[in-house]
Design a protein around this motif. Structure first.
Motif, PDB file in Angstrom:
ATOM      1  N   THR A  40      41.693 146.280  51.121  1.00 33.11           N
ATOM      2  CA  THR A  40      41.058 144.973  51.280  1.00 33.11           C
ATOM      3  C   THR A  40      40.584 144.748  52.711  1.00 33.11           C
ATOM      4  N   THR A  41      41.459 144.998  53.672  1.00 32.36           N
ATOM      5  CA  THR A  41      41.098 144.789  55.073  1.00 32.36           C
ATOM      6  C   THR A  41      39.954 145.697  55.513  1.00 32.36           C
ATOM      7  N   PRO A  42      39.979 147.004  55.198  1.00 37.92           N
ATOM      8  CA  PRO A  42      38.821 147.842  55.567  1.00 37.92           C
ATOM      9  C   PRO A  42      37.507 147.367  54.967  1.00 37.92           C
ATOM     10  N   ILE A  43      37.544 146.841  53.738  1.00 35.95           N
ATOM     11  CA  ILE A  43      36.306 146.351  53.127  1.00 35.95           C
ATOM     12  C   ILE A  43      35.748 145.174  53.922  1.00 35.95           C
ATOM     13  N   THR A  44      36.635 144.283  54.377  1.00 37.89           N
ATOM     14  CA  THR A  44      36.147 143.155  55.184  1.00 37.89           C
ATOM     15  C   THR A  44      35.585 143.630  56.520  1.00 37.89           C
ATOM     16  N   LEU A  45      36.094 144.739  57.032  1.00 44.81           N
ATOM     17  CA  LEU A  45      35.552 145.286  58.281  1.00 44.81           C
ATOM     18  C   LEU A  45      34.186 145.930  58.068  1.00 44.81           C
ATOM     19  N   ILE A  46      33.996 146.525  56.900  1.00 43.47           N
ATOM     20  CA  ILE A  46      32.722 147.168  56.582  1.00 43.47           C
ATOM     21  C   ILE A  46      31.655 146.140  56.233  1.00 43.47           C
ATOM     22  N   ALA A  47      32.075 145.021  55.639  1.00 39.92           N
ATOM     23  CA  ALA A  47      31.151 144.027  55.092  1.00 39.92           C
ATOM     24  C   ALA A  47      30.052 143.591  56.070  1.00 39.92           C
ATOM     25  N   PRO A  48      30.373 143.183  57.317  1.00 37.78           N
ATOM     26  CA  PRO A  48      29.292 142.710  58.200  1.00 37.78           C
ATOM     27  C   PRO A  48      28.251 143.769  58.517  1.00 37.78           C
ATOM     28  N   TYR A  49      28.668 145.023  58.619  1.00 39.96           N
ATOM     29  CA  TYR A  49      27.705 146.090  58.894  1.00 39.96           C
ATOM     30  C   TYR A  49      26.802 146.335  57.683  1.00 39.96           C
ATOM     31  N   LEU A  50      27.381 146.271  56.476  1.00 41.71           N
ATOM     32  CA  LEU A  50      26.558 146.406  55.266  1.00 41.71           C
ATOM     33  C   LEU A  50      25.497 145.318  55.216  1.00 41.71           C
ATOM     34  N   MET A  51      25.927 144.077  55.422  1.00 41.65           N
ATOM     35  CA  MET A  51      25.007 142.945  55.347  1.00 41.65           C
ATOM     36  C   MET A  51      23.913 143.051  56.410  1.00 41.65           C
ATOM     37  N   TYR A  52      24.305 143.413  57.606  1.00 43.40           N
ATOM     38  CA  TYR A  52      23.336 143.464  58.708  1.00 43.40           C
ATOM     39  C   TYR A  52      22.344 144.605  58.528  1.00 43.40           C
ATOM     40  N   ILE A  53      22.845 145.799  58.241  1.00 47.91           N
ATOM     41  CA  ILE A  53      21.978 146.984  58.161  1.00 47.91           C
ATOM     42  C   ILE A  53      21.006 146.878  56.996  1.00 47.91           C
ATOM     43  N   ILE A  54      21.515 146.435  55.828  1.00 48.13           N
ATOM     44  CA  ILE A  54      20.636 146.340  54.652  1.00 48.13           C
ATOM     45  C   ILE A  54      19.546 145.303  54.884  1.00 48.13           C
ATOM     46  N   ALA A  55      19.893 144.136  55.441  1.00 45.75           N
ATOM     47  CA  ALA A  55      18.884 143.106  55.698  1.00 45.75           C
ATOM     48  C   ALA A  55      17.848 143.598  56.712  1.00 45.75           C
ATOM     49  N   GLU A  56      18.310 144.245  57.785  1.00 43.95           N
ATOM     50  CA  GLU A  56      17.384 144.737  58.795  1.00 43.95           C
ATOM     51  C   GLU A  56      16.507 145.876  58.268  1.00 43.95           C
ATOM     52  N   GLU A  57      17.029 146.631  57.313  1.00 48.34           N
ATOM     53  CA  GLU A  57      16.241 147.720  56.718  1.00 48.34           C
ATOM     54  C   GLU A  57      14.995 147.180  56.031  1.00 48.34           C
TER      55      GLU A  57
END
Length: 533
Positions: free
Chosen positions: A216-233
């Motif tokens: 659970t904790t690692p997923i929350t750490l990954i979440a902001p990078y997923l959101m940022y990178i996909i939107a910027e892509e």
């Protein structure tokens, strides 16, 4: 090469930890101490110059910092004070950017309006971490703290949007307002959409599949990078994607976090946030001599003069606009008759708390080294220097004087605000009464004190009586404050006594270490609860 860079980063983290300990020792806000410490360390001859790739700044620092801010934002407070938060978050940023754009273009030779807007977008957002760390433990009305924290979440997104469009105008040499307004609407809406979509997907994964804190904790750490990178892509707003997705996951966290994962996630994010914020603050001090050496055609006196003028203007603009917006909107109450001196004092405190920090530095460092045509980016080092001076001056001067001003003004909490300790008593009483009613309704035939259910019911009734007695004593006692302090001191003393007892049991090796660690953790939680108020 990579080993040297890694060693340098680890050394900076260690220095950051030592400076933080010193800031606690001298009771100075740690962002101020880190900036001053980093500046002092930079003058040591053996310290190497630190150069950060601008393309990596936003990617490394911004997503987790924005996500952490969104995660800890109180949605109820945000919605309750949405009018001042939105007015300040967007209005102050755009007004400050506009003023700085025309001011810098008029006083700095060769500085264009596009570069002025770029500088305005960089230095317009105040830093909530700096403000809250300075105001921690002070008698700041919670309404003011809620507005400052909510404003920071919004103004980060607004300022980074201004920065993005201004940077595009500098790089391409053209700016069409109608096209920019349309592009802004598209990237904002689609950025929020991407954040909400990814947030919902991760929410479903966390609620129905991830049952362990180890995932659970690692997923929350990954979440902001997923959101940022996909939107910027897709060339949409990664900032708004992270903010919207973080707000969603935080709001729905009660559905997928149990007590263990919630505590672990909170502790991990506090650590990550501290490390990233602290690293950026110490970089502010470390980078300043490097920037000074690259000013080029500008003398150090000219650069300082431009910086101080701009710094004075952003401070005055913020205070003036806070008063103006409060007067126009009446955000401290619909009834203007209740807008007393306390509200005016709060206006000034909110205006004076506009210290710049992490987002401004990250934006400045993200300015590219070269243009699209391969030429050097115009006035880059001057922009960086002005940003560093603004951060330094606002952090040190406003940060050091804010507690003194707050004590001098003798701010009072609003009458309709219930003190935290009274809220705790009320919540404990309500929850215990509900639990007792549940026992009576579900187990009506098992009420004998000798039975398990009857014993639990008897304990809860005693607890209710103790809570009610405590509340009554607090209401009747003229020495309530001193009694509470005395109560906390004794309870902390007892925690220390039990902690020493656990240490003796550990030395005697009479019990399992796991059992002793669990007992110690319970004492940690009790001590944290007592130390909070």
């Amino acid at each position: 090469m990579i080993h040297e860079q890694l060693l340098l980063v680890i050394a900076l983290f260690f220095l950051m930890a030592m400076l933080y300990l010193l800031s606690q020792r001298f009771n100075i806000s740690y962002p101020i101490f880190l900036v001053m410490g980093g500046l002092a360390i930079s003058f040591i001859p053996a310290i190497p110059n630190i150069i950060i790739n601008p393309d990596l700044v936003f990617l490394i620092f911004l997503p987790p910092l924005l996500f952490e801010a969104a995660w800890h934002t109180s949605w109820n407070n945000f919605w309750k004070w949405k009018r001042p938060i939105l007015l300040m978050g967007f209005g102050l940023v755009f007004c400050t950017s506009l003023a700085i754009a025309y001011l810098s273009a008029s006083i700095i030779p060769g500085f264009t309006l596009a570069l002025g807007f770029l500088l305005g977008g960089i230095i317009s957002p105040p830093d909530a971490v700096a403000a809250t760390s300075v105001l921690k433990g002070m008698d700041m009305p919670r309404r003011g703290m809620a507005i400052l924290e909510g404003e920071s979440l919004v103004n980060d997104a607004a300022s980074l949007t201004v920065f993005r469009f201004a940077l595009a105008a500098v790089l391409t040499g053209e700016f069409v307002f109608q096209k920019a307004a349309t592009d802004f609407l598209v990237l904002a809406v689609m950025g929020v959409f991407i954040g909400l979509v990814i947030g919902h997907i991760l929410y479903l994964v966390l609620r129905f599949w991830a049952k362990s804190s180890s995932i659970t904790t690692p997923i929350t750490l990954i979440a902001p990078y997923l959101m940022y990178i996909i939107a910027e892509e897709f060339h949409w707003s990664g900032v708004l994607s992270v903010v919207s997705g973080g707000l969603l996951l935080s709001y729905r966290s009660k559905d997928y976090l149990n007590y263990h994962t919630r505590m672990q996630t909170k502790e991990v994010w506090e650590t990550v946030g501290f490390l990233l914020n602290g690293f950026v603050f110490i970089l502010i001090g470390l980078e300043l001599p490097v920037i000074v050496g690259g000013l080029g055609d500008y003398s150090i006196s000219e650069a300082i003069w431009y910086s101080l003028i701009i710094c004075a203007v952003i401070i005055v603009i913020r205070i003036a606009l806070v008063y103006l917006m409060d007067a126009i909107s009446g955000w401290f109450g619909a009834d203007t008759s209740v807008r007393d001196k306390n509200a005016r004092k709060l206006d000034f405190i909110i205006g004076w708390a506009g210290m710049r920090g992490v987002v401004s530095l990250a934006s400045a460092l993200a300015v590219p080294l070269v243009m699209n045509n391969g030429e050097a980016f115009p006035h880059r080092n001057l922009i960086l220097f002005i940003t560093f001076v603004v951060i330094l001056v606002t952090l040190v001067i406003q940060g050091l004087t804010l507690p003194l001003i707050l004590r001098t003004m003798k701010m009072k909490e609003e009458e309709d605000v219930i003190p935290p300790e009274d809220q705790i008593d009320a919540i404990r009483l309500q929850l215990t009464r509900e639990a007792l009613a549940y026992l009576r309704n579900k187990y009506p035939d098992e009420q004998d004190p000798r039975d398990a259910i009857g014993h639990i019911r008897e304990l809860m009734e005693r607890k209710i009586n103790l809570i009610e007695q405590d509340i009554q004593e607090q209401a009747d006692s003229e020495t309530m404050a001193s009694q509470k302090v005395r109560h906390k001191e004794v309870m902390l003393e007892l925690v220390g006594l039990r902690r020493n007892g656990l240490q003796k049991l550990r030395e005697a090796k009479a019990y399992d270490d796991e059992v002793l660690r669990d007992m110690e953790y319970n004492l940690d939680l009790e001590e944290a609860r007592l130390s909070r108020y």
